[in-house]
Design an enzyme around this catalytic site. Structure first.
Site, PDB file in Angstrom:
ATOM      1  N   GLY A   9       4.911  -3.505   5.902  1.00  0.00           N
ATOM      2  CA  GLY A   9       3.900  -4.237   6.663  1.00  0.00           C
ATOM      3  C   GLY A   9       4.585  -5.013   7.767  1.00  0.00           C
ATOM      4  O   GLY A   9       5.807  -5.017   7.886  1.00  0.00           O
ATOM      5  N   MET A  11       5.590  -8.582   9.853  1.00  0.00           N
ATOM      6  CA  MET A  11       5.974  -9.912   9.424  1.00  0.00           C
ATOM      7  C   MET A  11       4.708 -10.698   9.085  1.00  0.00           C
ATOM      8  O   MET A  11       3.625 -10.411   9.611  1.00  0.00           O
ATOM      9  CB  MET A  11       6.746 -10.644  10.538  1.00  0.00           C
ATOM     10  CG  MET A  11       8.049  -9.967  10.939  1.00  0.00           C
ATOM     11  SD  MET A  11       8.928 -10.858  12.246  1.00  0.00           S
ATOM     12  CE  MET A  11       9.554 -12.265  11.318  1.00  0.00           C
ATOM     13  N   CYS A  13       2.888 -10.827   6.387  1.00  0.00           N
ATOM     14  CA  CYS A  13       1.824 -10.183   5.620  1.00  0.00           C
ATOM     15  C   CYS A  13       2.033 -10.311   4.113  1.00  0.00           C
ATOM     16  O   CYS A  13       1.314  -9.690   3.333  1.00  0.00           O
ATOM     17  CB  CYS A  13       1.671  -8.714   6.023  1.00  0.00           C
ATOM     18  SG  CYS A  13       2.988  -7.650   5.413  1.00  0.00           S
ATOM     19  N   SER A  16       7.445 -10.805   0.918  1.00  0.00           N
ATOM     20  CA  SER A  16       8.332 -11.572   0.037  1.00  0.00           C
ATOM     21  C   SER A  16       7.552 -12.241  -1.081  1.00  0.00           C
ATOM     22  O   SER A  16       8.045 -12.372  -2.204  1.00  0.00           O
ATOM     23  CB  SER A  16       9.098 -12.619   0.849  1.00  0.00           C
ATOM     24  OG  SER A  16       9.913 -11.995   1.822  1.00  0.00           O
ATOM     25  N   GLU A  87      13.756  -7.495   2.602  1.00  0.00           N
ATOM     26  CA  GLU A  87      14.349  -7.253   3.926  1.00  0.00           C
ATOM     27  C   GLU A  87      15.081  -5.911   3.945  1.00  0.00           C
ATOM     28  O   GLU A  87      16.164  -5.769   4.533  1.00  0.00           O
ATOM     29  CB  GLU A  87      15.309  -8.391   4.304  1.00  0.00           C
ATOM     30  CG  GLU A  87      14.712  -9.778   4.233  1.00  0.00           C
ATOM     31  CD  GLU A  87      13.602 -10.044   5.247  1.00  0.00           C
ATOM     32  OE1 GLU A  87      13.306  -9.149   6.059  1.00  0.00           O
ATOM     33  OE2 GLU A  87      13.018 -11.138   5.225  1.00  0.00           O
TER      34      GLU A  87
END
Length: 216
Positions: A9, A11, A13, A16, A87
């Site tokens: 997705g 950033m 969204c 993490s 990441e």
């Protein structure tokens, strides 16, 4: 059957956050996970969410063999039932191959989280390899929004509030940084193509200039 799953997705969204939720749910059932991350916003060896949650992780540095690391931990009596990778776009293609080997040879689920394209709309090498190898690709259901309210589909790098399209592929930053710093903003395709960030749109709205009007 164990799987290599790629959760992707833009950033902002919730990637993490979902990684942390999976870790919580599985640890509550007595399962032990190994968490890898790379260049997290909170610093090395951290997995962090914008909601403020942070946990310790193993920094997957350049050249690190993730499969060998896991085998070494297991051979020393360590326990691991699954692997989380945040990441993941920053990993090298060879490291993605190592994740696939963990699934196939060690019978562990691997959950990788990352964005697919950079600020130039080009695929990250790690994400490209994940698309090629993953058993399953999941698009995050929490939609990040462009400043205009449309669904954000692209990541933009900003300097002084203005969008840039040149520079190194990886520069660690985050959304919601002061305008004078290097930061990132999520945009819909239309405004990414027009290089119109929220700052640019705001400046345009405040401009005293008006469209010319021809008198009849």
């Amino acid at each position: 059957m164990p799987e290599l799953v790629f959760f992707s997705g833009t950033m902002d969204c919730g990637k993490s956050t979902l990684a942390l939720q999976i870790t919580h749910n599985r640890s509550a059932r007595g399962l032990v996970g190994v968490i890898f991350t790379r260049d997290d916003r909170a610093g090395q060896g951290k997995l962090s969410s914008r909601l403020g949650l942070v946990t310790e992780a193993v920094e997957a540095g350049e050249g690190m063999d993730l499969y060998a690391y896991l085998v070494d931990q297991l051979s020393k009596g360590g326990k691991a039932d699954y692997v989380i990778v945040d990441e993941a776009q920053f990993l090298a293609p060879a490291q993605i191959d190592q994740l696939a080997r963990i699934v196939d040879d060690l019978d562990m689920d691997v959950f990788a989280f990352g964005i697919t394209t950079d600020f130039r709309t080009k695929l990250f090498p790690g994400s490209q390899r994940l698309i090629e190898l993953a058993d399953r690709i999941e698009q995050l259901q929490v939609e990040a929004l462009c400043w205009c309210g449309a669904r954000a589909t692209h990541n933009a790098r900003t300097v002084g509030g203005e969008m840039v399209v040149e520079g190194a592929q990886v520069v660690v930053g985050d959304v919601n940084r002061p305008a004078e710093e290097i930061g990132y903003e999520v945009l819909c395709r239309r405004h990414h193509r027009r290089r119109m960030t929220s700052s640019a749109a705001h400046a345009g709205a405040l401009s005293p200039d008006v469209l010319p009007v021809n008198s009849a």
